[in-house]
Design a protein around this motif. Structure first.
Motif, short mmCIF file in Angstrom:
data_model
loop_
_atom_site.label_atom_id
_atom_site.label_comp_id
_atom_site.label_asym_id
_atom_site.label_seq_id
_atom_site.Cartn_x
_atom_site.Cartn_y
_atom_site.Cartn_z
N VAL A 117 -13.79 12.05 -57.92
CA VAL A 117 -14.00 12.69 -59.22
C VAL A 117 -13.34 11.85 -60.31
N GLY A 118 -12.20 11.28 -60.00
CA GLY A 118 -11.50 10.41 -60.92
C GLY A 118 -10.53 9.55 -60.14
N SER A 119 -10.11 8.46 -60.74
CA SER A 119 -9.09 7.62 -60.11
C SER A 119 -8.26 6.96 -61.20
N PHE A 120 -7.01 6.70 -60.83
CA PHE A 120 -6.03 6.13 -61.75
C PHE A 120 -5.33 4.98 -61.06
N ASP A 121 -5.60 3.76 -61.51
CA ASP A 121 -4.87 2.59 -61.01
C ASP A 121 -3.55 2.54 -61.79
N CYS A 122 -2.45 2.40 -61.08
CA CYS A 122 -1.14 2.47 -61.71
C CYS A 122 -0.24 1.32 -61.28
#
Length: 167
Positions: A117-122
């Motif tokens: 649904v969503g992704s966050f590269d951190c």
């Protein structure tokens, strides 16, 4: 005070905390010593827009904790309603989590589930003591979302689907 609270306060607290519905995520990271790190996590939250920060917490007993602490990058993948099996797979400790799982590489080689649904590269921003957990704060360097997908929710010990409320 209920009898359950008196007999097992930890279980009673867990039951009360289960009244708060959360999204389900899989935190991933590259690993130089073996397969990538991947674990199911429901303790995910936005912290700040400027700078863009998110947080999640990992139990100090997690087998992948040391690998995640060393990671120079990690991602939070928000699971869709189609990801129950994937969530269960990454919730268990084991070496075959990645067997047959499709992913793309994000910033710094971090595994990203393209159908999330969503992704966050951190990149790591800070870690904090959280009792029996370690709290990770990551600075978001890249993010994406798929608005057409429905999220997977965890509530009262089980998976649920989001039902839109119309007013």
């Amino acid at each position: 005070m209920s009898a359950e609270t008196e007999l097992d306060p930890g279980r009673a607290l867990r039951r009360s905390m289960g009244c708060f519905a959360t999204g389900v995520t899989i935190v991933t990271a590259p690993n130089t010593d073996g397969p990538p790190v991947g674990m199911t996590v429901s303790s995910f939250n936005s912290v700040s827009i400027e700078p863009p920060l998110v947080l999640f917490s990992i139990a100090r007993t997690a087998r992948s904790l040391a690998d995640l602490e060393r990671a120079e990058t990690y991602a939070v993948n928000v699971l869709s309603s189609a990801h129950v099996d994937l969530s269960n797979r990454f919730a268990r400790a084991g070496e075959d989590k990645w067997d047959g799982v499709e992913f793309v590489l994000g910033e710094g080689g971090v595994p990203i589930f393209d159908d999330a649904v969503g992704s966050f590269d951190c990149v790591p921003y800070a870690t904090y003591d959280g009792g029996d957990h370690l709290i990770f704060v990551g600075e978001v360097v890249r993010h994406r979302s798929a608005d057409h997908l429905e999220p997977l929710l965890f509530y009262r010990g089980g998976y649920h689907l989001a039902t839109p409320h119309t007013s």
